[in-house]
Design an enzyme around this catalytic site. Structure first.
Site, PDB file in Angstrom:
ATOM      1  N   CYS A   3      -5.664  10.393  -5.185  1.00  0.00           N
ATOM      2  CA  CYS A   3      -4.997   9.733  -4.061  1.00  0.00           C
ATOM      3  C   CYS A   3      -6.006   9.415  -2.951  1.00  0.00           C
ATOM      4  O   CYS A   3      -6.639  10.300  -2.382  1.00  0.00           O
ATOM      5  CB  CYS A   3      -3.871  10.609  -3.527  1.00  0.00           C
ATOM      6  SG  CYS A   3      -3.123   9.930  -2.033  1.00  0.00           S
ATOM      7  N   CYS A  24      -5.202  11.171   0.393  1.00  0.00           N
ATOM      8  CA  CYS A  24      -5.570  12.591   0.338  1.00  0.00           C
ATOM      9  C   CYS A  24      -7.067  12.772   0.566  1.00  0.00           C
ATOM     10  O   CYS A  24      -7.490  13.742   1.201  1.00  0.00           O
ATOM     11  CB  CYS A  24      -5.161  13.211  -0.996  1.00  0.00           C
ATOM     12  SG  CYS A  24      -3.424  13.686  -1.092  1.00  0.00           S
ATOM     13  N   ASP A  49      -5.975   0.578   9.430  1.00  0.00           N
ATOM     14  CA  ASP A  49      -5.785  -0.129   8.168  1.00  0.00           C
ATOM     15  C   ASP A  49      -7.008  -1.006   7.893  1.00  0.00           C
ATOM     16  O   ASP A  49      -7.549  -1.653   8.794  1.00  0.00           O
ATOM     17  CB  ASP A  49      -4.511  -0.993   8.234  1.00  0.00           C
ATOM     18  CG  ASP A  49      -4.038  -1.408   6.848  1.00  0.00           C
ATOM     19  OD1 ASP A  49      -2.994  -0.918   6.409  1.00  0.00           O
ATOM     20  OD2 ASP A  49      -4.734  -2.234   6.207  1.00  0.00           O
ATOM     21  N   HIS A  93       1.091   7.659  -1.181  1.00  0.00           N
ATOM     22  CA  HIS A  93       1.028   8.786  -0.246  1.00  0.00           C
ATOM     23  C   HIS A  93       1.678   8.219   1.007  1.00  0.00           C
ATOM     24  O   HIS A  93       1.134   7.278   1.617  1.00  0.00           O
ATOM     25  CB  HIS A  93      -0.430   9.186  -0.009  1.00  0.00           C
ATOM     26  CG  HIS A  93      -0.636  10.336   0.935  1.00  0.00           C
ATOM     27  ND1 HIS A  93      -1.530  11.357   0.684  1.00  0.00           N
ATOM     28  CD2 HIS A  93      -0.094  10.622   2.146  1.00  0.00           C
ATOM     29  CE1 HIS A  93      -1.516  12.226   1.684  1.00  0.00           C
ATOM     30  NE2 HIS A  93      -0.658  11.784   2.600  1.00  0.00           N
ATOM     31  N   HIS A 146       3.004   6.640   4.213  1.00  0.00           N
ATOM     32  CA  HIS A 146       2.279   6.239   5.417  1.00  0.00           C
ATOM     33  C   HIS A 146       3.161   5.335   6.251  1.00  0.00           C
ATOM     34  O   HIS A 146       3.835   4.449   5.728  1.00  0.00           O
ATOM     35  CB  HIS A 146       0.971   5.520   5.071  1.00  0.00           C
ATOM     36  CG  HIS A 146       1.132   4.455   4.037  1.00  0.00           C
ATOM     37  ND1 HIS A 146       1.267   4.726   2.696  1.00  0.00           N
ATOM     38  CD2 HIS A 146       1.222   3.099   4.149  1.00  0.00           C
ATOM     39  CE1 HIS A 146       1.423   3.600   2.029  1.00  0.00           C
ATOM     40  NE2 HIS A 146       1.404   2.597   2.887  1.00  0.00           N
ATOM     41  N   HIS A 186       3.130   2.385   8.977  1.00  0.00           N
ATOM     42  CA  HIS A 186       2.272   1.362   9.572  1.00  0.00           C
ATOM     43  C   HIS A 186       2.650   1.248  11.044  1.00  0.00           C
ATOM     44  O   HIS A 186       3.795   0.905  11.364  1.00  0.00           O
ATOM     45  CB  HIS A 186       2.522  -0.009   8.933  1.00  0.00           C
ATOM     46  CG  HIS A 186       2.162  -0.116   7.486  1.00  0.00           C
ATOM     47  ND1 HIS A 186       1.026  -0.764   7.044  1.00  0.00           N
ATOM     48  CD2 HIS A 186       2.800   0.318   6.367  1.00  0.00           C
ATOM     49  CE1 HIS A 186       0.979  -0.733   5.715  1.00  0.00           C
ATOM     50  NE2 HIS A 186       2.048  -0.079   5.283  1.00  0.00           N
TER      51      HIS A 186
END
Ligand code: 5GP
Ligand code: ZN
Length: 115
Positions: free
Chosen positions: A7, A10, A33, A99, A101, A103
């Site tokens: 990942c 991770c 990002d 995973h 997230h 935004h």
């Protein structure tokens, strides 16, 4: 929980891959990002691996609260506290990293075109 060694997020949490961290708290980190869609585009992720926001909410409401608190903190620092917080859930909705997230988008008048 099996270790999600492949990942990407991770690896950012663990520090084994570099990224620009812009904030962190006990259970979450925030980083920019790589392909920003607005002047402010930051991803906020729990330190622990969960696939999507509903899984996170069910397993660790404390971590979800930390994710949201960190999103707010980043937005206060970078976008006067005015922002959109998006969790894509599933490939059809645009999720490409599994995973969870949020935004954090802001820094301009945002349009409304999720297509
Ligand atoms: P999703 O499409 O899953 O909702 O969002 C994944 C986001 O991760 C995308 O906006 C994409 O630009 C971002 N992303 C993908 N790879 C990387 C990377 O290596 N570093 C960073 N900082 N962001 C990434
Ligand atoms: Zn992960």
């Amino acid at each position: 929980m099996s270790l999600p060694i492949e990942c990407l997020f991770c690896k950012f949490v663990a520090g084994t891959l570099p990224t620009e961290i812009v904030g962190q708290n006990e259970r979450a980190i925030a980083f920019r990002d790589i392909n920003p869609q607005a002047p402010v585009h930051v991803l906020v992720v729990p330190r622990e691996h969960y696939a999507d926001v509903a899984t996170l909410a069910a397993a660790s409401p404390e971590a979800l609260a930390d994710v949201i608190a960190l999103a707010q903190e980043v937005a206060l620092n970078e976008a006067d506290g005015e922002y959109r917080l998006i969790f894509n859930s599933g490939p059809l909705a645009g999720q490409s990293v599994f995973h969870v997230h949020g935004h954090v988008l802001g820094g301009k008048k945002l349009g409304w075109n999720p297509a």
